[in-house]
Motif scaffolding. Structure first.
Motif, PDB file in Angstrom:
ATOM      1  N   ALA A  65       0.834  -1.202   0.000  1.00 30.34           N
ATOM      2  CA  ALA A  65       0.000   0.000   0.000  1.00 30.34           C
ATOM      3  C   ALA A  65       0.869   1.251   0.000  1.00 30.34           C
ATOM      4  O   ALA A  65       0.555   2.233  -0.675  1.00 30.34           O
ATOM      5  N   LEU A  66       1.974   1.196   0.748  1.00 28.40           N
ATOM      6  CA  LEU A  66       2.888   2.336   0.787  1.00 28.40           C
ATOM      7  C   LEU A  66       3.471   2.603  -0.605  1.00 28.40           C
ATOM      8  O   LEU A  66       3.510   3.751  -1.064  1.00 28.40           O
ATOM      9  N   ARG A  67       3.916   1.538  -1.275  1.00 25.63           N
ATOM     10  CA  ARG A  67       4.474   1.680  -2.633  1.00 25.63           C
ATOM     11  C   ARG A  67       3.416   2.270  -3.580  1.00 25.63           C
ATOM     12  O   ARG A  67       3.703   3.161  -4.366  1.00 25.63           O
ATOM     13  N   LEU A  68       2.175   1.768  -3.483  1.00 26.54           N
ATOM     14  CA  LEU A  68       1.089   2.272  -4.330  1.00 26.54           C
ATOM     15  C   LEU A  68       0.867   3.760  -4.102  1.00 26.54           C
ATOM     16  O   LEU A  68       0.777   4.539  -5.053  1.00 26.54           O
ATOM     17  N   CYS A  69       0.819   4.161  -2.846  1.00 25.81           N
ATOM     18  CA  CYS A  69       0.586   5.577  -2.526  1.00 25.81           C
ATOM     19  C   CYS A  69       1.740   6.453  -3.008  1.00 25.81           C
ATOM     20  O   CYS A  69       1.520   7.508  -3.602  1.00 25.81           O
ATOM     21  N   LEU A  70       2.973   6.012  -2.748  1.00 26.66           N
ATOM     22  CA  LEU A  70       4.130   6.808  -3.168  1.00 26.66           C
ATOM     23  C   LEU A  70       4.230   6.902  -4.685  1.00 26.66           C
ATOM     24  O   LEU A  70       4.615   7.937  -5.224  1.00 26.66           O
ATOM     25  N   ASP A  71       3.883   5.810  -5.385  1.00 21.30           N
ATOM     26  CA  ASP A  71       3.906   5.852  -6.856  1.00 21.30           C
ATOM     27  C   ASP A  71       2.901   6.863  -7.403  1.00 21.30           C
ATOM     28  O   ASP A  71       3.118   7.449  -8.453  1.00 21.30           O
ATOM     29  N   ARG A  72       1.812   7.067  -6.665  1.00 19.28           N
ATOM     30  CA  ARG A  72       0.810   8.037  -7.122  1.00 19.28           C
ATOM     31  C   ARG A  72       1.227   9.462  -6.782  1.00 19.28           C
ATOM     32  O   ARG A  72       0.964  10.396  -7.506  1.00 19.28           O
ATOM     33  N   ILE A  73       1.889   9.616  -5.635  1.00 16.79           N
ATOM     34  CA  ILE A  73       2.318  10.945  -5.210  1.00 16.79           C
ATOM     35  C   ILE A  73       3.473  11.436  -6.072  1.00 16.79           C
ATOM     36  O   ILE A  73       3.487  12.563  -6.550  1.00 16.79           O
ATOM     37  N   MET A  74       4.468  10.550  -6.253  1.00 17.45           N
ATOM     38  CA  MET A  74       5.651  10.939  -7.014  1.00 17.45           C
ATOM     39  C   MET A  74       6.070   9.780  -7.910  1.00 17.45           C
ATOM     40  O   MET A  74       6.894   8.943  -7.533  1.00 17.45           O
ATOM     41  N   PRO A  75       5.489   9.690  -9.114  1.00 20.35           N
ATOM     42  CA  PRO A  75       5.835   8.581 -10.010  1.00 20.35           C
ATOM     43  C   PRO A  75       7.304   8.645 -10.424  1.00 20.35           C
ATOM     44  O   PRO A  75       7.925   9.706 -10.407  1.00 20.35           O
ATOM     45  N   ALA A  76       7.842   7.491 -10.783  1.00 16.03           N
ATOM     46  CA  ALA A  76       9.237   7.412 -11.213  1.00 16.03           C
ATOM     47  C   ALA A  76       9.441   8.296 -12.440  1.00 16.03           C
ATOM     48  O   ALA A  76       8.617   8.297 -13.353  1.00 16.03           O
ATOM     49  N   ARG A  77      10.530   9.042 -12.441  1.00 12.85           N
ATOM     50  CA  ARG A  77      10.826   9.924 -13.573  1.00 12.85           C
ATOM     51  C   ARG A  77      11.263   9.104 -14.762  1.00 12.85           C
ATOM     52  O   ARG A  77      12.072   8.197 -14.641  1.00 12.85           O
ATOM     53  N   LYS A  78      10.746   9.456 -15.902  1.00 11.98           N
ATOM     54  CA  LYS A  78      11.132   8.784 -17.134  1.00 11.98           C
ATOM     55  C   LYS A  78      12.351   9.460 -17.736  1.00 11.98           C
ATOM     56  O   LYS A  78      13.106   8.862 -18.472  1.00 11.98           O
ATOM     57  N   ASP A  79      12.517  10.714 -17.439  1.00 12.46           N
ATOM     58  CA  ASP A  79      13.582  11.494 -18.043  1.00 12.46           C
ATOM     59  C   ASP A  79      14.002  12.571 -17.058  1.00 12.46           C
ATOM     60  O   ASP A  79      13.250  12.929 -16.160  1.00 12.46           O
ATOM     61  N   ARG A  80      15.172  13.070 -17.247  1.00 17.58           N
ATOM     62  CA  ARG A  80      15.647  14.145 -16.374  1.00 17.58           C
ATOM     63  C   ARG A  80      16.430  15.139 -17.223  1.00 17.58           C
ATOM     64  O   ARG A  80      16.997  14.775 -18.252  1.00 17.58           O
ATOM     65  N   PRO A  81      16.472  16.381 -16.787  1.00 19.09           N
ATOM     66  CA  PRO A  81      17.260  17.355 -17.535  1.00 19.09           C
ATOM     67  C   PRO A  81      18.748  17.037 -17.417  1.00 19.09           C
ATOM     68  O   PRO A  81      19.206  16.570 -16.373  1.00 19.09           O
TER      69      PRO A  81
END
Length: 148
Positions: A65-81
């Motif tokens: 549940a923690l992983r699910l919530c964190l993925d919704r709050i701050m999804p993994a970045r696909k790209d970065r500057p």
């Protein structure tokens, strides 16, 4: 077998044509799966309660549940500057110099090979556009010269 001849005959009668549906009266575009619709109907109106429950479970230490919530709050970045000073490109020769600079940055660890690959794709695209524009300009000059 008596039924086999008819099946083969039907298949031979309607050849596949590219771009033409084998079942024109099939599922219309945008139609949704019956199972998806049923699941949505079951969950309808429960989104807030389910979200609250997932948060409560996460707060009590449920790692899923923690992983699910964190993925919704701050999804993994696909790209970065990427902070990398690209020299100006005004010619194909400049593009070669920039490619050398990208390789040097990978060698020193300033750029990852993946980032360098993406930057190289951008350089290749620029070179192709530059060459296309240059060829179009040459062709235009030749046409003007032949019409004089």
């Amino acid at each position: 077998m008596p039924g086999t001849e008819k099946t083969a005959e039907k298949q031979r009668g309607r050849p596949f044509r590219k771009g033409q549906s084998g079942n024109p009266s099939g599922r219309p575009k945008g139609a949704r799966n019956v199972t998806t619709l049923a699941m949505e109907a079951l969950l309808d109106g429960q989104a807030e309660a389910l979200t609250r429950k997932a948060i409560d479970l996460a707060l009590t230490g449920d790692m899923g549940a923690l992983r699910l919530c964190l993925d919704r709050i701050m999804p993994a970045r696909k790209d970065r500057p990427v902070t990398f000073e690209l020299p100006t490109i005004n010619s194909a020769q400049d593009a070669a110099k920039v490619s050398s600079a990208v390789l040097a940055a990978v060698a020193t660890g300033d750029l990852t090979p993946a980032d360098a690959g993406e930057i190289s794709k951008l350089i290749d695209t620029w070179v192709k556009a530059f060459e296309t524009a240059e060829l179009a300009e040459r062709l235009e000059r030749l046409e003007r010269m032949t019409h004089q």
